[in-house]
Design a protein around this motif. Structure first.
Motif, PDB file in Angstrom:
ATOM      1  N   PRO A  50      -1.441  15.154  -6.458  1.00 24.83           N
ATOM      2  CA  PRO A  50      -2.582  14.667  -7.240  1.00 24.83           C
ATOM      3  C   PRO A  50      -3.879  14.766  -6.447  1.00 24.83           C
ATOM      4  CG  PRO A  50      -1.269  12.829  -6.450  1.00 24.83           C
ATOM      5  CD  PRO A  50      -0.495  14.076  -6.123  1.00 24.83           C
ATOM      6  N   ASN A  51      -4.988  14.652  -7.148  1.00 24.69           N
ATOM      7  CA  ASN A  51      -6.285  14.681  -6.479  1.00 24.69           C
ATOM      8  C   ASN A  51      -6.364  13.579  -5.424  1.00 24.69           C
ATOM      9  OD1 ASN A  51      -7.247  16.813  -8.054  1.00 24.69           O
ATOM     10  ND2 ASN A  51      -7.992  15.430  -9.654  1.00 24.69           N
ATOM     11  N   PRO A  52      -6.961  13.873  -4.281  1.00 20.04           N
ATOM     12  CA  PRO A  52      -7.018  12.882  -3.188  1.00 20.04           C
ATOM     13  C   PRO A  52      -8.143  11.873  -3.374  1.00 20.04           C
ATOM     14  CG  PRO A  52      -8.033  14.925  -2.471  1.00 20.04           C
ATOM     15  CD  PRO A  52      -7.505  15.185  -3.862  1.00 20.04           C
ATOM     16  N   ASP A  53      -8.154  11.190  -4.536  1.00 15.73           N
ATOM     17  CA  ASP A  53      -9.252  10.286  -4.860  1.00 15.73           C
ATOM     18  C   ASP A  53      -8.906   8.814  -4.652  1.00 15.73           C
ATOM     19  OD1 ASP A  53      -7.399  10.346  -6.881  1.00 15.73           O
ATOM     20  OD2 ASP A  53      -8.837  10.548  -8.519  1.00 15.73           O
ATOM     21  N   LEU A  54      -7.685   8.531  -4.211  1.00 14.89           N
ATOM     22  CA  LEU A  54      -7.280   7.163  -3.893  1.00 14.89           C
ATOM     23  C   LEU A  54      -6.561   7.161  -2.549  1.00 14.89           C
ATOM     24  CD1 LEU A  54      -5.800   5.667  -7.221  1.00 14.89           C
ATOM     25  CD2 LEU A  54      -7.968   5.070  -6.124  1.00 14.89           C
ATOM     26  N   PRO A  55      -6.638   6.044  -1.818  1.00 13.01           N
ATOM     27  CA  PRO A  55      -5.835   5.939  -0.597  1.00 13.01           C
ATOM     28  C   PRO A  55      -4.351   6.028  -0.933  1.00 13.01           C
ATOM     29  CG  PRO A  55      -7.425   4.128  -0.767  1.00 13.01           C
ATOM     30  CD  PRO A  55      -7.411   4.819  -2.083  1.00 13.01           C
ATOM     31  N   GLU A  56      -3.580   6.549   0.011  1.00  7.52           N
ATOM     32  CA  GLU A  56      -2.131   6.668  -0.183  1.00  7.52           C
ATOM     33  C   GLU A  56      -1.391   6.067   1.009  1.00  7.52           C
ATOM     34  OE1 GLU A  56      -2.443  10.899  -2.663  1.00  7.52           O
ATOM     35  OE2 GLU A  56      -1.286  10.799  -0.806  1.00  7.52           O
ATOM     36  N   VAL A  57      -0.256   5.468   0.720  1.00 10.63           N
ATOM     37  CA  VAL A  57       0.698   5.076   1.751  1.00 10.63           C
ATOM     38  C   VAL A  57       2.039   5.645   1.337  1.00 10.63           C
ATOM     39  CG1 VAL A  57      -0.540   2.944   2.326  1.00 10.63           C
ATOM     40  CG2 VAL A  57       1.334   2.868   0.664  1.00 10.63           C
ATOM     41  N   GLU A  92      12.202  14.578  -4.319  1.00  8.61           N
ATOM     42  CA  GLU A  92      10.816  14.955  -4.519  1.00  8.61           C
ATOM     43  C   GLU A  92       9.930  13.891  -3.879  1.00  8.61           C
ATOM     44  OE1 GLU A  92      12.560  13.863  -7.298  1.00  8.61           O
ATOM     45  OE2 GLU A  92      13.510  15.735  -7.969  1.00  8.61           O
ATOM     46  N   LEU A  93       8.628  14.153  -3.862  1.00 11.44           N
ATOM     47  CA  LEU A  93       7.664  13.125  -3.492  1.00 11.44           C
ATOM     48  C   LEU A  93       7.331  12.368  -4.767  1.00 11.44           C
ATOM     49  CD1 LEU A  93       5.169  15.238  -1.318  1.00 11.44           C
ATOM     50  CD2 LEU A  93       7.327  14.216  -0.627  1.00 11.44           C
ATOM     51  N   ASN A  94       7.790  11.130  -4.869  1.00 10.47           N
ATOM     52  CA  ASN A  94       7.575  10.349  -6.077  1.00 10.47           C
ATOM     53  C   ASN A  94       6.363   9.443  -5.914  1.00 10.47           C
ATOM     54  OD1 ASN A  94       9.796  11.325  -7.603  1.00 10.47           O
ATOM     55  ND2 ASN A  94      11.180  10.047  -6.408  1.00 10.47           N
ATOM     56  N   TYR A  95       5.373   9.642  -6.802  1.00 10.71           N
ATOM     57  CA  TYR A  95       4.108   8.926  -6.737  1.00 10.71           C
ATOM     58  C   TYR A  95       4.083   7.742  -7.700  1.00 10.71           C
ATOM     59  CZ  TYR A  95       1.091  11.795  -3.748  1.00 10.71           C
ATOM     60  OH  TYR A  95       0.501  12.407  -2.677  1.00 10.71           O
ATOM     61  N   PHE A  96       3.529   6.616  -7.209  1.00 11.21           N
ATOM     62  CA  PHE A  96       3.364   5.413  -8.028  1.00 11.21           C
ATOM     63  C   PHE A  96       1.922   4.932  -7.921  1.00 11.21           C
ATOM     64  CE2 PHE A  96       7.706   5.692  -6.537  1.00 11.21           C
ATOM     65  CZ  PHE A  96       8.452   5.490  -7.691  1.00 11.21           C
ATOM     66  N   ASN A  97       1.367   4.542  -9.053  1.00  6.89           N
ATOM     67  CA  ASN A  97       0.005   4.024  -9.110  1.00  6.89           C
ATOM     68  C   ASN A  97       0.046   2.500  -8.953  1.00  6.89           C
ATOM     69  OD1 ASN A  97      -2.508   2.976 -10.010  1.00  6.89           O
ATOM     70  ND2 ASN A  97      -2.890   4.799 -11.237  1.00  6.89           N
ATOM     71  N   LEU A 102      -4.595   2.244  -5.190  1.00  7.05           N
ATOM     72  CA  LEU A 102      -3.803   2.866  -4.138  1.00  7.05           C
ATOM     73  C   LEU A 102      -2.633   3.590  -4.774  1.00  7.05           C
ATOM     74  CD1 LEU A 102      -2.867   1.592  -0.707  1.00  7.05           C
ATOM     75  CD2 LEU A 102      -0.965   1.718  -2.305  1.00  7.05           C
ATOM     76  N   ARG A 103      -2.153   4.626  -4.092  1.00  2.00           N
ATOM     77  CA  ARG A 103      -0.938   5.307  -4.526  1.00  2.00           C
ATOM     78  C   ARG A 103       0.139   5.119  -3.463  1.00  2.00           C
ATOM     79  NH1 ARG A 103      -4.529  10.262  -6.179  1.00  2.00           N
ATOM     80  NH2 ARG A 103      -5.058   9.689  -8.321  1.00  2.00           N
ATOM     81  N   LEU A 104       1.321   4.826  -3.944  1.00  2.00           N
ATOM     82  CA  LEU A 104       2.477   4.646  -3.071  1.00  2.00           C
ATOM     83  C   LEU A 104       3.403   5.834  -3.292  1.00  2.00           C
ATOM     84  CD1 LEU A 104       4.350   1.279  -2.589  1.00  2.00           C
ATOM     85  CD2 LEU A 104       5.578   3.438  -2.674  1.00  2.00           C
ATOM     86  N   ALA A 223      -2.024  -3.909   0.911  1.00  2.00           N
ATOM     87  CA  ALA A 223      -3.282  -4.282   0.261  1.00  2.00           C
ATOM     88  C   ALA A 223      -4.482  -4.054   1.173  1.00  2.00           C
ATOM     89  CB  ALA A 223      -3.230  -5.731  -0.187  1.00  2.00           C
ATOM     90  N   ALA A 224      -4.291  -4.235   2.464  1.00  2.00           N
ATOM     91  CA  ALA A 224      -5.383  -4.032   3.414  1.00  2.00           C
ATOM     92  C   ALA A 224      -5.827  -2.572   3.467  1.00  2.00           C
ATOM     93  CB  ALA A 224      -4.957  -4.489   4.796  1.00  2.00           C
ATOM     94  N   LEU A 225      -5.009  -1.649   2.937  1.00  2.00           N
ATOM     95  CA  LEU A 225      -5.315  -0.226   2.958  1.00  2.00           C
ATOM     96  C   LEU A 225      -5.822   0.281   1.605  1.00  2.00           C
ATOM     97  CD1 LEU A 225      -2.055   0.794   4.839  1.00  2.00           C
ATOM     98  CD2 LEU A 225      -4.329   0.565   5.846  1.00  2.00           C
ATOM     99  N   ALA A 226      -5.796  -0.576   0.593  1.00  2.00           N
ATOM    100  CA  ALA A 226      -6.194  -0.194  -0.762  1.00  2.00           C
ATOM    101  C   ALA A 226      -7.704  -0.280  -0.943  1.00  2.00           C
ATOM    102  CB  ALA A 226      -5.496  -1.088  -1.781  1.00  2.00           C
ATOM    103  N   LEU A 227      -8.195   0.335  -2.035  1.00  2.00           N
ATOM    104  CA  LEU A 227      -9.594   0.163  -2.374  1.00  2.00           C
ATOM    105  C   LEU A 227      -9.863  -1.305  -2.661  1.00  2.00           C
ATOM    106  CD1 LEU A 227     -10.319   3.156  -4.810  1.00  2.00           C
ATOM    107  CD2 LEU A 227     -10.853   2.993  -2.370  1.00  2.00           C
ATOM    108  N   PRO A 228     -11.046  -1.821  -2.313  1.00  2.00           N
ATOM    109  CA  PRO A 228     -11.340  -3.230  -2.567  1.00  2.00           C
ATOM    110  C   PRO A 228     -11.469  -3.511  -4.060  1.00  2.00           C
ATOM    111  CG  PRO A 228     -13.292  -2.079  -1.771  1.00  2.00           C
ATOM    112  CD  PRO A 228     -12.144  -1.125  -1.635  1.00  2.00           C
ATOM    113  N   LEU A 229     -11.270  -4.758  -4.416  1.00  2.00           N
ATOM    114  CA  LEU A 229     -11.416  -5.158  -5.822  1.00  2.00           C
ATOM    115  C   LEU A 229     -12.868  -5.030  -6.260  1.00  2.00           C
ATOM    116  CD1 LEU A 229      -9.140  -8.335  -5.878  1.00  2.00           C
ATOM    117  CD2 LEU A 229      -8.780  -6.227  -7.183  1.00  2.00           C
TER     118      LEU A 229
END
Length: 229
Positions: A50-57, A92-97, A102-104, A223-229
């Motif tokens: 996916p587009n790299p528009d959110l932080p990922e862990v 596969e690489l399974n992505y979760f929103n 953030l994406r996990l 949560a410390a790695l996610a976009l802020p609220l």
């Protein structure tokens, strides 16, 4: 925050200020996972990411270490990630929103798997490419089965991440399967082994998906790695 290690901090006397920070830290984790986490897509090639528009862990670890089960515990959804006793189920690489902040990513397991040699080589190559070159990847949570400790394949992945300066954090799984003194000994050993590794995050989290041990702390770390609220 050192509060990410429940085994360690149970014996520490926190000041009122530290208690307030710890409470806020855990609350951030609760808020991130309070909304429903949704499955996005399964990726079988780097071109399909996916587009790299959110932080990922991402969760990485040997086959059958408990990645999918831990994701289900984190999200309070029993069937979000497909868990199996068969090594090599995730291919596969399974992505979760996660709350659009953030994406996990659930990575295929490395090491032994009940699959063809060709398939194993294919998803192992994909995983290594992802770990080496994914720009929005903020942290790799490297899962270690507490019953077995580090294996050669774990050390190999850690060395690769050290070389590429990708931060990784050790998460011990299935601590309910061993006795508390063994958990404490393992924690001490793990911290000693990662102390001089340049990309290793110093805090170690001990978890049990079945008993929900360490789940709040892991949520807070994410949560410390996610976009802020």
């Amino acid at each position: 925050m050192n509060a990410s290690v429940p085994n360690e901090n149970a014996e520490l006397a926190l000041s009122p200020e530290e208690q307030a920070r710890q409470k806020a830290w855990l609350e951030d984790g609760h808020q991130l996972f309070a909304k429903s986490v949704t499955f996005m897509l399964s990726v079988v090639s780097m071109d399909s990411l996916p587009n790299p528009d959110l932080p990922e862990v991402c969760f990485a670890g040997r086959s059958n270490v408990g990645k999918s089960t831990l994701i289900n515990a984190l999200t309070n959804q029993n069937k979000l990630a497909k868990a199996s006793n068969t090594p090599g189920r995730t291919r596969e690489l399974n992505y979760f929103n996660v709350s659009d902040r953030l994406r996990l990513v659930d990575l295929p397991g490395f090491g032994y798997a009940r699959a063809s040699k060709t398939d194993i080589e294919k998803w192992t190559k994909l995983t290594r490419k992802f770990l080496r070159g994914r720009a929005p990847l903020r942290r790799v949570f490297l899962l270690i089965d507490s019953r077995h400790g580090f294996k050669d394949s774990d050390i190999e992945v850690m060395s690769m991440l050290d070389e590429t300066a990708v931060i990784y954090q050790i998460v011990l799984t299935k601590i309910d399967k061993i006795k508390p003194p063994a958990v404490a000994k393992l924690m001490k050993n793990v911290k000693k082994r990662i102390a001089k590794r340049p990309a290793a995050y110093p805090n170690v989290i001990a978890t049990s998906s079945e008993k929900k041990t360490g789940i709040e702390e892991l949520r807070a770390e994410i949560a410390a790695l996610a976009l802020p609220l």
